[in-house]
Write an enzyme that holds these catalytic residues in place. Structure first.
Site: not given
Ligand SMILES: Cc1ncc(C[n+]2csc(CCOP(=O)(O)OP(=O)(O)O)c2C)c(N)n1
Ligand SMILES: [Mg+2]
Lengths: 325, 365
Positions: A62, A131
């Site tokens: 990322e 998450h």
């Protein structure tokens, strides 16, 4: 205008396709965006349509691909960088905040950075603590970024198109839990201005400000309140940086009450920022202290029964709104 | 004048060339050094094979891993388990062989595909299944779920959901082992998809720099979600990642329990006795999709069948049969495991949900 029902996922897909069609400098980059059609299928069919040069699958890196996007934007391309979810944007957040948000300022305006960092955020059914998180406040904290969170298909399409056309770095957070929610989208192409709030429901008794997944909760609560004879105005901020203070303030001047509803943790959040600034500047208009309803101030538990206690809901909103009248 | 200038330039050029050559040799040596060490160690190493008794014990463990997860998959379709459920089926010989090569006092840390590692480290099927059911009796009290198994007592250090983030944790556990000089080793499992992200490189870099007793086990199952390895790496040899730091490395057949054990044993020994890290690449394959939500359309049936022909359980069974183990012995083990799997589901179903008033527990001490 002729309308169709599209899911938010499909609306975003259309926005991407139309902008890529319109401007060959626009490209999409991220994990699983191409051959897999996107982890959440937002980019379905784009690889077939635009090819590997413009729909780029990345390794899990990322920070790397966020930086690649910035570099490419510095020399004229218009990247759309997809974070598979915003939980993983934290590996790339250094590039977003220390690089993207600073470039224009540090170079005294020599560069523009026409790019979008987008992907799903928020809590999702039992995905657990790593998450299920809201990070809009992290990004909204930082000058140099625009931060946009749509709550329905129409807004999602119009706002994403504008975000891609904007010459500033835009952080665009979609609701992971709402991708499948359908809504009217016109056949004709359109854009929606960034930095503008939208009054989703008019009312005179109390202003309820919200964004993203909190919008449907507030609309549901407004229905509940109307049965009790209370007419709530629901303001969907849509862009939380820069804030459309004008629309919000006008609404509060009319209703004399403000309740903010957010999914995120409370401390140092957008909701509490709104409460503070509205209390400061509209003190004389307020008939009740501004209130904020947030998600519970804990990490997300996995257990279904505990998770159900985490999010605010319409019942809670009705209860707090009534206490303010 | 012109000539002397020319000579001087030529000399300079030679010197420069010699310097460049020296640099290259240095670099070459640097790259080769761990390879040499690896070679010498390997040559000096007498291989230790698993006893028949131990092999049968590990067969039982592998059979439990598989049946535990098949049962979990069933419960997932019954909606008794929610969230993400990543199955390890097909990869059992990796966690089993590697953890068998460690001691109880050693530490294990892994990613979200964590059920098997937890079981191998001594976690119980009951507490594992209860965790999947989100119950108080789970190994993480129902708070973690499938991706976040923990067992501090068993030194099972998680269960982590952000790709690569746990690699530096393993280095940190190794750092503490060296700090305390307690002779423990940290074992870190990760997917091949994790070797491109920054924290992986930073963790490896620190482990090599500070000579930490860590074994990094890359489980190369060829896919990161829907992405085959050739689309995320410029090489198919994942172990070459070790060259840059540098540290010792090996590539291992992850379907073969004996080899899995043997290579891990060497690396664990290197960590324990010399305080040196190793990167092991295990070639393996997951039979199911990335998670229960993934239909795995990105690969062919043939490919899957090919790998199933080298199924780690069958492979071990065949080997043991050749050594004279009778079918009835396997049958006995399998029956025992079947009963354990039924029992753990019952336990999970009966375990209470975490009480609502405990929602705020564990945020702080
Ligand atoms: C930093 C980060 N980015 C993306 C993800 C989403 N994600 C979860 S698992 C995964 C693939 C990982 O593949 P690999 O490392 O090969 O492990 P495997 O699933 O094969 O065991 C991805 C991209 C994540 N969890 N963390
Ligand atoms: Mg993998």
């Amino acid at each position: 205008m002729s309308m169709r029902q599209l899911s938010i996922r499909e609306a975003l897909n259309e926005a991407l396709a139309e902008e890529m069609e319109r401007d060959e400098n626009v490209f999409l980059m991220g994990e699983e965006v191409g051959h897999y059609d996107g982890a959440y299928k937002v980019s379905r069919g784009l690889l077939d349509k635009f090819g590997e040069q413009r729909v780029v699958d990345t390794p899990i890196a990322e920070n790397g691909f966020a930086g690649v996007g910035i570099g490419a934007a510095m020399v004229g391309l218009r990247p759309v960088i997809e974070f598979m979810t915003f939980n993983f944007s934290l590996i790339g957040i250094d590039q977003v905040i220390n690089t993207a948000a600073k470039l224009r300022y540090m170079s005294a305006g020599q560069f523009k950075l026409p790019m979008v960092f987008r992907g799903p955020g928020g809590s999702v059914m039992q995905l657990g603590a790593q998450h299920s998180q809201c990070f809009e406040s992290f990004y909204a904290h930082c000058p140099g970024l625009l931060v946009v969170l749509p709550s329905n298909s129409y807004d999602a399409k119009g706002l994403l198109k504008s975000a891609i056309r904007d010459n500033n770095p835009v952080v665009f957070i979609e609701s992971e839990a709402m991708y499948g929610v359908r809504g009217d989208v016109p056949e004709e192409t359109y854009t929606l201005e960034l930095g503008k709030a939208d009054i989703k429901r008019e009312g005179a008794d109390i202003t309820i400000a919200c964004w993203s997944k909190a919008v449907p909760w507030c609309l549901e609560a407004a229905e509940g309140l109307s049965e009790l004879g209370v007419n709530a105005e629901v303001v969907d901020l849509m862009t939380i940086r820069p804030l459309d203070e004008e629309t919000l303030h006008q609404s509060v001047k009319k209703t004399n009450r403000l309740l903010v509803v957010q999914e995120s943790w409370p401390l140092a959040s957008v909701g509490h920022w709104l409460a503070a600034t509205v209390s400061e500047s509209l003190f004389d208009f307020l008939d009740a202290p501004v209130k904020v309803i947030s998600g519970q101030d804990y990490p997300y538990p996995y257990a279904k029964n505990l998770e159900a206690l985490m999010r605010p809901d319409a019942r809670k909103i009705v209860e707090v709104a009534r206490s303010m009248l | 004048m012109a000539i002397s200038g020319h000579l001087k330039r030529a000399k300079e050029k030679n010197r420069r060339n010699a310097y460049v050559l020296a640099c290259h040799l240095g670099l070459f040596f640097n790259i080769l050094r761990p390879e040499l060490i690896r070679f010498l160690l390997y040559v000096g190493e007498t291989s230790v094979s698993l006893s028949l008794e131990k092999s049968l014990e590990l067969y039982e463990q592998m059979y439990l891993m598989r049946r535990f997860e098949e049962s979990a998959a069933q419960s997932y379709t019954e909606r008794k388990i929610g969230g993400f459920l990543h199955l390890y089926i097909g990869q059992e010989a990796v966690a089993t062989g590697v953890i068998a090569a460690t001691e109880e006092k050693d530490y294990v840390v892994t990613s979200y595909r964590d059920h098997a590692h937890y079981l191998a480290k001594g976690g119980t099927a009951r507490e594992g299944m209860a965790e999947l059911f989100g119950k108080e009796g789970g190994c993480s009290g129902g708070r973690g779920g499938s991706m976040h198994f923990f067992d501090a007592e068993k030194r099972f250090m998680g269960g982590w959901g952000i790709v690569g983030a746990h690699v530096p944790l393993a280095a940190g556990i190794g750092f503490a082992a060296k700090y305390k000089n307690d002779g423990t080793v940290a074992v870190c499992f990760l997917g091949e998809g994790a070797v491109s992200i920054g924290p992986f490189h930073e963790g490896m870099c620190l482990a090599a720099l500070w000579k930490l007793p860590v074994v990094f086990v890359v489980e190369n199952n060829r896919y990161a979600m829907g992405t085959p390895i050739h689309r995320t790496m410029s090489t198919e040899d994942v172990s070459t990642r070790a060259l840059a730091y540098p540290m010792a490395r090996a590539t291992v057949d992850g379907c073969d329990l004996d080899e899995s054990y043997e290579q891990a044993r060497i690396a664990v020994k290197r960590a324990r006795e010399q305080s040196l890290p190793t990167l092991l690449e295990y070639k393996t394959y997951r039979y199911r999709g990335h998670s229960m939500a993934d239909p795995a359309k990105y690969r062919t049936k043939d490919e899957l069948e090919e790998w199933k022909r080298r199924d780690p359980l069958n492979l071990l069974k065949t080997k043991l049969t050749a050594k004279g183990v009778e079918e009835s012995v396997f049958k006995q083990i399998e029956d025992k495991v079947e009963a354990e799997v039924v029992d753990c589901k019952e336990f999970a179903e009966q375990s209470p949900e975490p009480a609502a008033e405990t929602l705020a527990d564990f945020v702080y001490i």
